[in-house]
Write a protein that holds these residues in place. Structure first.
Motif, PDB file in Angstrom:
ATOM      1  N   GLY A   1      48.913  88.042   1.602  1.00  0.00           N
ATOM      2  CA  GLY A   1      47.569  88.587   1.414  1.00  0.00           C
ATOM      3  C   GLY A   1      46.782  88.766   2.699  1.00  0.00           C
ATOM      4  O   GLY A   1      47.152  88.242   3.755  1.00  0.00           O
ATOM      5  N   PRO A   2      45.696  89.523   2.602  1.00  0.00           N
ATOM      6  CA  PRO A   2      44.916  89.898   3.792  1.00  0.00           C
ATOM      7  C   PRO A   2      44.380  88.697   4.580  1.00  0.00           C
ATOM      8  O   PRO A   2      44.288  88.777   5.808  1.00  0.00           O
ATOM      9  N   VAL A   3      44.049  87.619   3.907  1.00  0.00           N
ATOM     10  CA  VAL A   3      43.514  86.469   4.648  1.00  0.00           C
ATOM     11  C   VAL A   3      44.598  85.909   5.578  1.00  0.00           C
ATOM     12  O   VAL A   3      44.341  85.602   6.742  1.00  0.00           O
ATOM     13  N   VAL A   4      45.816  85.823   5.071  1.00  0.00           N
ATOM     14  CA  VAL A   4      46.921  85.303   5.894  1.00  0.00           C
ATOM     15  C   VAL A   4      47.193  86.246   7.058  1.00  0.00           C
ATOM     16  O   VAL A   4      47.422  85.818   8.192  1.00  0.00           O
ATOM     17  N   GLU A   5      47.163  87.553   6.769  1.00  0.00           N
ATOM     18  CA  GLU A   5      47.436  88.523   7.826  1.00  0.00           C
ATOM     19  C   GLU A   5      46.438  88.395   8.973  1.00  0.00           C
ATOM     20  O   GLU A   5      46.775  88.614  10.132  1.00  0.00           O
ATOM     21  N   CYS A   6      45.194  88.057   8.652  1.00  0.00           N
ATOM     22  CA  CYS A   6      44.164  87.940   9.691  1.00  0.00           C
ATOM     23  C   CYS A   6      44.273  86.653  10.510  1.00  0.00           C
ATOM     24  O   CYS A   6      43.719  86.547  11.596  1.00  0.00           O
ATOM     25  N   LEU A   7      44.975  85.663   9.986  1.00  0.00           N
ATOM     26  CA  LEU A   7      45.054  84.379  10.700  1.00  0.00           C
ATOM     27  C   LEU A   7      46.008  84.480  11.892  1.00  0.00           C
ATOM     28  O   LEU A   7      46.995  85.210  11.845  1.00  0.00           O
ATOM     29  N   SER A   8      45.720  83.702  12.941  1.00  0.00           N
ATOM     30  CA  SER A   8      46.655  83.592  14.063  1.00  0.00           C
ATOM     31  C   SER A   8      47.869  82.775  13.593  1.00  0.00           C
ATOM     32  O   SER A   8      47.825  82.123  12.552  1.00  0.00           O
ATOM     33  N   VAL A   9      48.930  82.814  14.393  1.00  0.00           N
ATOM     34  CA  VAL A   9      50.119  82.029  14.058  1.00  0.00           C
ATOM     35  C   VAL A   9      49.750  80.543  13.971  1.00  0.00           C
ATOM     36  O   VAL A   9      50.199  79.830  13.072  1.00  0.00           O
ATOM     37  N   GLU A  10      48.917  80.079  14.883  1.00  0.00           N
ATOM     38  CA  GLU A  10      48.500  78.665  14.874  1.00  0.00           C
ATOM     39  C   GLU A  10      47.785  78.314  13.574  1.00  0.00           C
ATOM     40  O   GLU A  10      47.994  77.249  13.005  1.00  0.00           O
ATOM     41  N   GLU A  11      46.909  79.218  13.130  1.00  0.00           N
ATOM     42  CA  GLU A  11      46.163  78.942  11.895  1.00  0.00           C
ATOM     43  C   GLU A  11      47.088  79.005  10.672  1.00  0.00           C
ATOM     44  O   GLU A  11      46.912  78.243   9.722  1.00  0.00           O
ATOM     45  N   ARG A  12      48.053  79.896  10.725  1.00  0.00           N
ATOM     46  CA  ARG A  12      49.025  79.948   9.625  1.00  0.00           C
ATOM     47  C   ARG A  12      49.779  78.619   9.533  1.00  0.00           C
ATOM     48  O   ARG A  12      50.144  78.166   8.447  1.00  0.00           O
ATOM     49  N   ALA A  13      50.003  78.015  10.691  1.00  0.00           N
ATOM     50  CA  ALA A  13      50.722  76.735  10.703  1.00  0.00           C
ATOM     51  C   ALA A  13      49.920  75.638  10.000  1.00  0.00           C
ATOM     52  O   ALA A  13      50.500  74.672   9.493  1.00  0.00           O
TER      53      ALA A  13
END
Ligand code: SF4
Lengths: 418, 166
Positions: A197-209
């Motif tokens: 989803g769009p929220v995940v796409e907007c996150l940096s790799v660090e934030e996805r972690a």
């Protein structure tokens, strides 16, 4: 019928079609052990009369949980790891290099599509770059060191679609705490979670972690984000190792799909002593705190220290509060130094401890006192987790922890980020 | 594989920090030492109450949290022979089998503190001898049964040398 990321990665490793529930014995790309779990793995290795290590260049030991050593008995266990590693040519990340999970990703070891096991439950973090990674026990680590393989049950997958947009002052941590509340501490047991989803796409790799790190807090075996351009760039900056991105099929079959609109989300706080005991910040405001901790494999990275420094700059930590900061890695620490964040935090009254797990698991460096409330950026708030069963731990984003450190009580970070 | 023992009852979500706290497990490989602190944060007297061969019965999600294999090992060292729960966290479940600790999924609402139970993994059932009820147990994957039969992964590997046994 389409396949999920987990199914496709296992299929690639097994060299044959797989379905959820199948048991496969497959080779792994990496095996990791830290100083709380590796000594026992070495003991099991000896008990099994292990003579050789299958692929030493794919094994990593990290001394991060209890480092630098606070006790002679711990020093002996660290030395046991060092001498075993030396005997077989295994790489050791020493005291002060950082938290195991951060190193496996940020040092360019794990790449998208890898299958990784680690003797630590938060091994699930590397799904942030599209690997399938999962936690195992010490004896299993010993077996993997001997043979390079392990048995797995191919998991079903849970699809979490995060739509909308995060408001200012709301972070990946707030999202995953909200998910923990929705699913409960066992809501995804034995499943792999895919975050879309769009929220995940907007996150940096660090934030996805931050998202994938906490997959295990809802019982999941792995948490994964399908790699995109951002992932590929991030990985290529760190390694020349070739890789093949594994994406889920558009018609992949999920055990369950969860749609979450993040637009109205406000900062979240997990109350003692459960990760899924989550309430909006508005219900936590004013709870007095005595210790604030920023760090861990969940939230000790560059964006985390940045927002903490931004909130603390020119302000003071409340005199009743000890603010402890443990950067996730040496590199994170150096960036924080170069950009002046260390000065911001230290001048405000914060204390830096070495890159590593810090006080997260209650072994040293910040064990709370009796009756203390702690606000922490970590992933667990079990009673006794930080070394004292008489303390209570609240979990929140780095911004919320910084704001609370200033006020001496749980505070809304949004007013500091206007 | 059939065992009989007395039950100590716990609730939902007993995590591995409660089974054995991180502050102890990092210090030593001596399981007898760790055994003294088992379940301490939930019941400080627990280790003294256990008689060899006893069981734990708990609610859902037993063993959630960290991957520490010290958790099942310390339970065994303190005399606990098996855990019955409505559900288990996956890493604990694997670790338990790898250490030779019986882990049994069943409806533990039908078991009270102090009850005597018999676990029969071959038959896939738990009999509560105190209350005269029989509870069914979902089957384990074959690889887990084989590991348990050998008394754990160390013995299994010493015997077979790989997971791809006959
Ligand atoms: S930072 Fe905390 S949760 Fe992460 S690996 Fe270290 S002890 Fe575990």
């Amino acid at each position: 019928m389409g396949k999920t990321m987990a199914e496709k990665i296992f299929e690639k490793k097994a060299g044959k079609p797989v379905r959820p529930g199948d048991i496969v014995v497959v080779p792994v790309d990496w095996a990791m052990g830290q100083d709380g779990t590796t000594p026992l793995a070495i003991q099991s290795f000896e008990e099994m009369n292990g003579k050789t290590v299958f692929c030493p260049e794919r094994i990593v030991f990290v001394i991060d949980h209890n480092a630098p050593s606070p006790l002679e008995s711990v020093s002996r266990l660290h030395d046991l790891m060092r001498s075993f590693a030396q005997r077989f040519g295994i790489r050791v990340f020493e005291v002060g290099e950082g938290v195991c999970h951060e190193l496996m990703m940020s040092r360019g070891l794990v790449v998208p599509g890898d299958l990784v096991v680690g003797a630590d439950s938060h091994t699930c973090t590397y799904g942030a770059i599209g690997a399938f990674s999962t936690g195992i026990g010490s004896t299993e680590l010993a077996v993997v060191m001997m043979t390079g393989k392990l048995w797995f049950k191919v998991p079903e997958s849970l699809c979490i679609r995060l739509s909308g947009e995060l408001s200012p002052g709301v972070f990946a941590k707030d999202v995953i705490l909200h998910i923990a509340a929705l699913l409960g501490a066992d809501g995804a047991t034995y499943q792999a979670i895919e975050f879309h989803g769009p929220v995940v796409e907007c996150l940096s790799v660090e934030e996805r972690a931050t998202l994938t790190n906490m997959a295990v807090e809802v019982g999941a075996k792995a948490g994964m984000v399908p790699p995109d351009e951002k992932t590929i760039r991030w990985v290529k900056e760190r390694t020349d190792r070739p890789f093949e991105v594994v994406l889920p099929d558009p018609d992949a079959v999920y055990a369950r799909t969860l749609d979450i609109d993040c637009s109205g989300l406000i900062p979240q706080v997990a109350f003692p002593h459960r990760v899924d005991n989550v309430r909006p910040i508005t219900e936590a405001l004013g709870i007095p705190i005595r210790e604030a901790f920023v760090g861990t494999c969940t939230n000790g990275r560059i964006p985390d220290l940045e927002v903490v420094a931004r909130i603390l700059r020119g302000r003071k930590v409340h005199p009743e509060v000890r603010l402890i900061v443990a950067p996730a890695s040496k590199e994170t620490f150096l960036v924080a130094l170069e950009r002046g964040w260390v000065r911001d935090i230290v001048e405000a009254g914060g204390v830096f401890v070495p890159p590593g797990c810090g006080p997260c698991v209650g072994t040293h460096q910040g064990i709370p006192g009796d009756g203390w409330n702690v606000i922490s950026t970590a992933n667990r708030n079990f009673r006794g987790r930080m070394g004292n069963r008489e303390a209570s731990i609240y979990l929140a984003s780095p911004a919320t922890v910084a704001a609370s450190a200033i006020e001496g009580k749980i505070a809304d970070p949004r007013k500091y980020l206007g | 594989m059939r065992l009989t023992g007395r039950v100590h009852k716990f609730g939902d979500d007993v995590n591995t920090d409660y089974i054995i706290s991180g502050k102890y497990k990092f210090k030593t490989l001596d399981m007898q030492e760790l055994a003294k602190h088992v379940m301490e944060d939930l019941d400080p007297e627990f280790a003294q109450k256990v008689r060899p061969g006893d069981f734990i019965a708990a609610g859902k999600n037993f063993g959630c949290g960290s991957s520490r294999e010290q958790a099942p090992r310390a339970l065994l060292a303190c005399g606990i022979r098996g855990v019955l729960a409505k559900s288990f966290a996956r890493i604990f479940f694997r670790n338990a089998i790898n250490c030779g600790l019986f882990v049994v999924e069943c409806d533990t609402d039908k078991i009270e503190n102090g009850d005597e139970v018999t676990v029969d993994l071959e038959k896939g059932e738990v009999v509560n001898l105190t209350r005269g009820v029989t509870l069914s147990v979902p089957p384990l994957p074959q690889v887990m049964i084989d590991i348990l039969r050998e008394g754990g992964l160390v013995n299994y590997f010493k015997k077979y040398g790989s997971f791809e046994k006959a």
